[in-house]
Design a protein around this motif. Structure first.
Motif, PDB file in Angstrom:
ATOM      1  N   HIS B  21      21.066  59.837  27.807  1.00  4.81           N
ATOM      2  CA  HIS B  21      20.442  60.872  28.812  1.00  4.81           C
ATOM      3  C   HIS B  21      19.843  61.987  28.209  1.00  4.81           C
ATOM      4  O   HIS B  21      19.290  62.703  29.135  1.00  4.81           O
ATOM      5  CB  HIS B  21      21.437  60.974  29.962  1.00  4.81           C
ATOM      6  CG  HIS B  21      22.620  61.931  29.504  1.00  4.81           C
ATOM      7  ND1 HIS B  21      23.812  61.149  28.555  1.00  4.81           N
ATOM      8  CD2 HIS B  21      22.896  63.164  29.657  1.00  4.81           C
ATOM      9  CE1 HIS B  21      24.647  62.035  28.167  1.00  4.81           C
ATOM     10  NE2 HIS B  21      23.966  63.218  28.700  1.00  4.81           N
ATOM     11  N   ARG B  22      20.321  62.210  27.099  1.00  2.00           N
ATOM     12  CA  ARG B  22      19.842  63.329  26.373  1.00  2.00           C
ATOM     13  C   ARG B  22      18.297  63.594  26.182  1.00  2.00           C
ATOM     14  O   ARG B  22      17.593  64.755  25.991  1.00  2.00           O
ATOM     15  CB  ARG B  22      20.594  63.959  25.314  1.00  2.00           C
ATOM     16  CG  ARG B  22      21.952  64.173  25.489  1.00  2.00           C
ATOM     17  CD  ARG B  22      22.992  64.375  24.385  1.00  2.00           C
ATOM     18  NE  ARG B  22      22.284  65.232  23.354  1.00  2.00           N
ATOM     19  CZ  ARG B  22      22.810  65.274  22.209  1.00  2.00           C
ATOM     20  NH1 ARG B  22      23.827  64.520  22.105  1.00  2.00           N
ATOM     21  NH2 ARG B  22      22.339  66.171  21.220  1.00  2.00           N
ATOM     22  N   CYS B  23      17.727  62.298  26.167  1.00  2.00           N
ATOM     23  CA  CYS B  23      16.194  62.575  26.000  1.00  2.00           C
ATOM     24  C   CYS B  23      15.620  63.321  27.098  1.00  2.00           C
ATOM     25  O   CYS B  23      15.893  63.206  28.331  1.00  2.00           O
ATOM     26  CB  CYS B  23      15.530  60.888  26.124  1.00  2.00           C
ATOM     27  SG  CYS B  23      13.647  61.204  26.011  1.00  2.00           S
ATOM     28  N   PHE B  24      14.665  64.262  26.484  1.00  2.00           N
ATOM     29  CA  PHE B  24      14.197  65.223  27.497  1.00  2.00           C
ATOM     30  C   PHE B  24      12.800  65.040  27.953  1.00  2.00           C
ATOM     31  O   PHE B  24      12.117  65.518  28.942  1.00  2.00           O
ATOM     32  CB  PHE B  24      13.958  66.695  26.542  1.00  2.00           C
ATOM     33  CG  PHE B  24      13.577  67.839  27.293  1.00  2.00           C
ATOM     34  CD1 PHE B  24      13.944  68.194  28.649  1.00  2.00           C
ATOM     35  CD2 PHE B  24      12.608  68.652  26.553  1.00  2.00           C
ATOM     36  CE1 PHE B  24      13.549  69.464  29.087  1.00  2.00           C
ATOM     37  CE2 PHE B  24      12.321  69.769  27.181  1.00  2.00           C
ATOM     38  CZ  PHE B  24      12.569  70.101  28.208  1.00  2.00           C
ATOM     39  N   CYS B  26       9.858  64.916  26.435  1.00  2.00           N
ATOM     40  CA  CYS B  26       9.013  66.194  26.127  1.00  2.00           C
ATOM     41  C   CYS B  26       7.600  65.305  25.390  1.00  2.00           C
ATOM     42  O   CYS B  26       6.659  66.020  25.437  1.00  2.00           O
ATOM     43  CB  CYS B  26       9.449  67.239  25.249  1.00  2.00           C
ATOM     44  SG  CYS B  26       9.882  66.434  23.380  1.00  2.00           S
ATOM     45  N   GLY B  27       7.881  64.235  24.826  1.00  6.78           N
ATOM     46  CA  GLY B  27       6.741  63.569  24.471  1.00  6.78           C
ATOM     47  C   GLY B  27       6.465  63.795  22.908  1.00  6.78           C
ATOM     48  O   GLY B  27       5.426  63.131  22.356  1.00  6.78           O
ATOM     49  N   CYS B  91      11.187  64.065  17.062  1.00  4.96           N
ATOM     50  CA  CYS B  91      12.024  64.419  18.172  1.00  4.96           C
ATOM     51  C   CYS B  91      12.395  65.967  18.150  1.00  4.96           C
ATOM     52  O   CYS B  91      12.745  66.421  17.023  1.00  4.96           O
ATOM     53  CB  CYS B  91      13.364  63.535  18.563  1.00  4.96           C
ATOM     54  SG  CYS B  91      14.312  64.023  19.639  1.00  4.96           S
ATOM     55  N   VAL B  92      12.462  66.682  19.149  1.00  8.23           N
ATOM     56  CA  VAL B  92      12.766  67.933  18.878  1.00  8.23           C
ATOM     57  C   VAL B  92      14.464  68.366  18.891  1.00  8.23           C
ATOM     58  O   VAL B  92      14.723  69.548  18.501  1.00  8.23           O
ATOM     59  CB  VAL B  92      12.148  68.896  20.113  1.00  8.23           C
ATOM     60  CG1 VAL B  92      10.805  69.052  20.235  1.00  8.23           C
ATOM     61  CG2 VAL B  92      12.708  68.303  21.359  1.00  8.23           C
ATOM     62  N   PHE B  93      15.159  67.410  19.150  1.00  9.77           N
ATOM     63  CA  PHE B  93      16.575  67.812  19.065  1.00  9.77           C
ATOM     64  C   PHE B  93      17.273  67.187  17.749  1.00  9.77           C
ATOM     65  O   PHE B  93      17.209  65.934  17.573  1.00  9.77           O
ATOM     66  CB  PHE B  93      17.201  66.988  20.322  1.00  9.77           C
ATOM     67  CG  PHE B  93      16.976  67.508  21.715  1.00  9.77           C
ATOM     68  CD1 PHE B  93      16.573  68.657  21.991  1.00  9.77           C
ATOM     69  CD2 PHE B  93      17.046  66.650  22.789  1.00  9.77           C
ATOM     70  CE1 PHE B  93      16.149  69.216  22.908  1.00  9.77           C
ATOM     71  CE2 PHE B  93      16.567  66.981  24.051  1.00  9.77           C
ATOM     72  CZ  PHE B  93      16.412  68.192  24.195  1.00  9.77           C
TER      73      PHE B  93
END
Lengths: 388, 398
Positions: B21-24, B26-27, B91-93
Motif C-alpha cells: 500500500h505504500r506505493c504513491f 507518482c509514476g 521509485c522516489v521512496f
C-alpha cells in the motif's frame, strides 16, 4: 487529468487515458512557445527542450513528471515559474478542444491562423470556457504554452524565521526585487531540525556568476534587517541543496511515506499573502485536533498578488481511521479557507459543492449557463462543477 | 453482491504484502532519470498504466484484498514485466523501492502456486523441468556449440565457462559463446566447460515465480560445481551471473563469479590480447541483469574502447537508464510483451540507430537475439548489426 481524484467517474462513464496522444507538435524558439498534444507529459516536454532547445524552459510543476501539461493547465496548475508569470494556465497560448458535441474547436490565435501565440487577446478570451473547468466543458487535445529563458545557472537560498507574523512583510520585500524565480514558504514538525521554524526557499537564476551574485546580494540585502533584529537568518543548505534544486522536486513525495503508508493529500487554497499567519495557525490547530502529521507549504503567485497555501496531511492507506481523519481535517480546512475569502485550488467534487454554495448567485448562474450550453446532456466529467 | 462476496474470500498474502500500500503511484518508476522517454518496457509496449510498476502495485493491492480475482488476465499483466529493475532505481521512496522486484516475484510465485500462469510460462517450466533447458533439446547436444573452438570439458582448470541455455542452443548465443571461448584460450586462460553436463541456471524460472524448480536447479548446479572443484565461474550470460552471484550463496554456493566482459577487460588491460585497428562506430546496450541488477557498466565499455580506432557512442538511454530489450524475466522465452512497433526490442534498435552507430554491441545472448530480431523487423539489416562484445574484440585480433 489524474490529479486529486478528478478522474474518478462519480456518475459512471468512460475514463479517457490521453497519455498516448503525446506528441510535441511544434516549438517556436524565437517567439518562445510550444504546441503539445493533450497527453504530453511534463517530463517529456522538459527532456525535449533540454535536448533541442536548451535555452528554453516551461513552468515545470513539482507534480510527478508523468502528469500531463493539458491536465495541469485545465485545473490551473502551478509550476516553477508561477511566482514570476502566474498560474500555468496563464501561460496558455492557444487550445484545441473537442467539445461535447464532437466538434473540434480552436481557441485563440490558432482559430485565425497557423500561429499559436495568443490564447485570446485581441479576441475575447474563450480559453476561460475550458481552463479551470476540470474537463467538464471539453477535452483538451492540444495546448499552446509559453516558454521562458532557461538561464544557465540556477541557485537557491533558504531563509529561516520563527516569526510567522513577519512572513508577509518578508515576502513583500522579496517580491519587490522583481528578480526571483520562485518563492516557497514551508514548515513542518518532522524531521526535528525543521520544527518550530518557517523556511522561505528563494530560487534565482542567472546566465553567469556576476548575475547570480548580484541577485544573491540583493536578496540578502532585503532580508538583512531581519538578520540584524535576530528575527531570522539564512541557513546553510549544503546537504539539501541538490534536492531543493531538483525539478520536479522528487523529495516532496517523501512526505507521503513518513507514516509508511504511501499517501498525502492537501487542500491548497489561493489566498492573499498577508493571510499566511492565519492559515499557518489553522494548519497546526487541525493537525492537533485530528492527530495528524502535517506539512505547510505556500508558493507565491504572480509576484506576490496571491499565494497557494497547502494544508497537507500524510496518511497510511492501510489505516482507514487515519484516512477518515485526514478527510475530515481537509474539509474543515476548505471551510476555513472559504470563510476567509480564499479559493480552494484543484477542488475535488466535495470542495466544488462548497465553493458553489458560497458563490454569489449571479456568478453561479453564469456557471450553470456555460455548462448547460456547452454540455447540455451533462456527459463531460459528470459530478464535477455541477450547479444544483 | 454475490461476486463481491466470492471475491472477498479470495484474498492473497505475499511476504512483502504489508508494504504494498505504500506505493504513491507518482509514476516516476516508468521513466529514466531525465524523463526523456518511458523506460518501463511493458508500459512502453502497451501504453497503459496497468502495465507500469505503479499500476501493477495497485492491482496487486486489489488482488491481495480480494477485489480482483486471480485469473489469466491478471497473470498476463504480472508476467509482462521484464524484471529490468528500472522501477527500483526510479521509485522516489528509498528502502521501499528495493522491495519492488521482490513483490512482483512473490506475486508470480503465488500465481504458480495457484496454477494460474499464462500458457507460454507453463510451457517454459515444463521444458526446463523435463529437458534441463527451455529449448526442449537433448542434453547430449548441449556442448555442441564448442566444437572447433578448442575449449575442453572441465577437468580442474582455474575457471569454468558457463554458457547457459541460450549460449548453448540459440544460434546467436552460440556465436557469442564461441568468440568468448576462443578469446579466453588465446589469452591463455585456464578454462573448461561442462558441455553435456551443464544445466539451466534457474534465473528466469525464479523471476517467473517458479521457486521450487529454481531451487532444484540451483542445488543441482551447486552440487555439481562442488564435486568438480569449480572455484571460479565465467558466465556468458548476465542472467546466470545474476543468480550465481545473488541467489546461489544463500543455498550454499561458495564459488566466485565473473561476467565474461569483466574478464575480457582485464585481459585487454593486461595486454594478453593484441588488437589491431578497426574503424567504425559502435553503441553498447547495457543488459539489465549486468547493469541495473549488478552495477557492471564499465568493463564492457572498457573492452570496446580497447579496440584501436573503434568509436564508442552512447544511446540517449544508457547505463542505469538503459532501456531494456524486453527479454528479461523470462520474456525472452514467453514473449509476453508482444511484437508491435513499441515492443522494447524495436524501440531499442531505433534508439541505437539515432546514434549513427553501425553496430549494437551486446554482452548478453538474450539481448543479442532480441535486438537482432528487432533489427530485422525494423528492416535495418543494411544499417545495423548486432554483435557480442567478444565478437567485436575477436574481429580486431591482430
Amino acid at each position: 487529468m489524474s490529479l486529486t481524484g478528478l478522474v474518478i467517474p462519480l456518475k459512471g462513464g468512460i475514463v479517457m487515458d490521453m497519455k498516448r496522444m503525446n506528441k510535441i507538435v511544434e516549438v517556436n524558439p524565437m517567439a518562445r512557445w510550444a504546441v503539445v498534444e493533450g497527453g504530453t507529459s511534463q517530463g517529456m516536454l522538459k527532456a525535449y527542450l533540454q535536448k533541442n532547445h536548451p535555452g528554453l524552459r516551461h513552468s515545470l510543476p513539482d507534480a510527478p513528471a508523468a502528469t500531463t501539461i493539458a491536465a495541469n493547465v485545465s485545473l490551473h496548475g502551478q509550476g516553477r515559474l508561477t511566482q514570476q508569470y502566474g498560474f500555468n494556465s496563464d501561460m496558455v497560448t492557444g487550445l484545441e478542444v473537442v467539445l461535447p458535441t464532437g466538434e473540434i474547436c480552436r481557441i485563440g490565435s490558432p482559430s485565425i491562423g497557423p500561429h499559436w501565440f495568443s490564447r485570446g487577446p485581441a479576441l475575447p478570451d474563450l480559453s476561460g470556457l475550458f481552463l479551470g473547468w476540470l474537463g467538464t466543458t471539453g477535452i483538451i487535445t492540444r495546448v499552446g504554452l509559453m516558454l521562458y529563458p532557461n538561464k544557465k545557472i540556477r541557485d537557491v537560498e533558504l531563509f529561516v524565521t520563527d516569526r510567522v507574523e513577519l512572513i508577509p512583510e518578508m515576502l513583500f520585500r522579496l517580491t519587490h526585487l522583481e528578480m526571483l524565480e520562485d518563492i516557497n514558504v514551508w514548515f513542518q514538525p518532522k524531521p526535528l531540525m525543521f520544527q518550530d521554524n518557517f523556511h522561505i526557499t528563494i530560487y534565482f537564476t542567472g546566465d553567469d556568476d556576476e548575475e547570480i551574485e548580484f541577485k544573491r546580494k540583493k536578496l540578502w540585502g532585503v532580508m538583512q534587517p531581519y538578520i540584524d533584529s535576530r528575527d531570522g537568518g539564512f541557513m546553510s543548505i549544503q546537504y539539501i541543496r541538490e534536492g531543493l534544486l531538483e525539478m520536479p522536486q522528487r523529495s516532496i513525495a517523501d512526505f507521503a511515506d513518513v507514516p509508511k503508508g504511501g499517501g498525502f493529500e492537501y487542500s491548497g487554497p489561493i489566498v492573499p499573502i498577508d493571510h499566511f499567519p492565519r492559515y499557518a495557525a489553522k494548519l497546526v490547530e487541525l493537525a492537533a485536533k485530528y492527530r495528524l502529521l502535517y506539512a505547510g507549504a505556500a508558493r507565491l503567485i504572480s509576484g506576490g498578488h496571491s499565494m497557494m497555501f497547502a494544508v497537507s496531511f500524510a496518511f497510511n492507506r492501510d489505516d482507514r481511521d487515519l484516512m477518515a481523519r485526514v478527510k475530515e481535517a481537509l474539509e474543515e480546512a476548505t471551510e476555513f479557507a472559504l470563510e476567509q475569502g480564499g479559493i480552494p485550488w484543484k477542488p475535488n467534487f466535495i470542495e466544488q459543492k462548497m465553493i458553489l454554495k458560497k458563490m454569489d448567485p449571479s456568478t453561479r448562474r453564469i456557471f450553470a449557463m456555460i455548462k448547460k450550453n456547452l454540455d447540455p446532456r451533462g456527459i463531460m466529467n459528470p459530478g464535477n462543477w455541477e450547479v444544483e | 453482491m454475490e461476486s463481491e462476496a466470492s471475491c472477498s474470500q479470495n484474498t492473497h498474502a505475499i511476504k512483502h504484502g504489508d508494504i504494498v500500500h505504500r506505493c504513491f503511484r507518482c509514476g516516476c518508476c516508468k521513466f529514466p532519470s531525465d524523463y526523456n522517454d518511458f523506460n518501463c518496457p511493458s508500459y512502453r509496449a502497451f501504453g497503459w498504466d496497468t502495465y507500469a510498476p505503479g499500476g501493477r502495485m495497485w492491482l496487486i493491492r486489489g488482488w491481495m484484498e480480494g477485489e480482483i480475482e486471480t485469473n489469466q488476465r491478471f497473470a498476463e499483466i504480472m508476467y509482462a514485466c521484464a524484471v529490468c529493475d528500472n522501477c527500483k532505481n526510479q521509485c522516489v521512496f528509498p528502502r521501499f523501492r528495493d522491495a519492488l522486484p521482490d513483490i512482483f516475484e512473490e506475486v508470480k510465485a503465488e500465481l504458480v502456486e495457484e496454477g494460474v500462469v499464462p500458457p507460454p510460462v507453463r510451457d517454459y517450466f515444463k521444458a526446463v523441468a523435463t529437458n534441463g533447458n527451455p529449448y526442449k533439446l537433448p542434453q547430449a547436444t548441449r556442448g555442441d556449440w564448442a566444437k572447433g573452438t578448442g575449449i575442453e570439458k572441465f577437468s580442474g582448470p582455474e575457471y569454468l565457462f558457463y554458457v547457459g541455455s541460450v549460449g548453448a542452443f540459440d544460434e546467436v548465443g552460440m556465436k557469442m559463446a564461441r568468440s568468448v571461448a576462443r578469446l579466453l584460450l588465446k589469452a591463455g586462460v585456464s578454462v573448461g566447460i561442462l558441455a553435456d553436463e551443464e544445466t539451466c541456471d534457474g534465473n528466469d524460472g525464479k523471476a517467473m515465480g517458479q521457486t521450487g524448480l529454481f531451487q532444484q536447479l540451483a542445488l543441482d548446479n551447486i552440487g555439481k560445481f562442488r564435486q568438480k572443484g569449480v572455484k571460479k565461474v565465467i558466465t556468458l550470460d548476465p542472467h546466470a551471473y545474476n543468480t550465481f552471484k545473488n541467489d546461489y550463496p544463500a543455498l550454499g554456493a561458495d564459488f566466485q563469479v565473473f561476467h565474461h566482459t569483466e574478464i575480457l577487460a582485464e585481459l585487454l588491460r593486461g595486454k594478453k590480447l593484441a588488437l589491431c585497428e578497426r574503424s567504425g562506430k559502435v553503441t553498447y546496450h547495457d543488459p539489465c541483469y549486468l547493469g541495473r541488477h549488478n552495477g557492471i557498466y564499465a568493463p564492457p565499455r572498457e573492452a570496446l574502447k580497447a579496440v584501436p580506432g573503434l568509436l564508442l557512442t552512447e544511446m540517449r538511454q544508457s547505463g542505469v537508464n538503459a532501456f531494456c530489450c524486453g527479454g528479461g524475466g523470462g520474456n525472452f522465452f514467453t514473449d509476453m510483451l508482444a511484437a508491435g512497433e513499441d515492443s522494447p526490442g524495436r524501440v531499442r534498435v531505433r534508439q541505437a540507430l539515432e546514434t549513427g552507430a553501425a553496430v549494437i554491441a551486446v554482452a548478453c545472448p538474450n539481448c543479442a537475439k532480441m535486438l537482432a530480431d528487432a533489427v530485422k523487423t525494423e528492416g535495418l539489416e543494411e544499417r545495423l548489426a548486432v554483435q557480442g562484445v567478444a565478437e567485436i574484440i575477436e574481429q580486431a585480433l591482430s
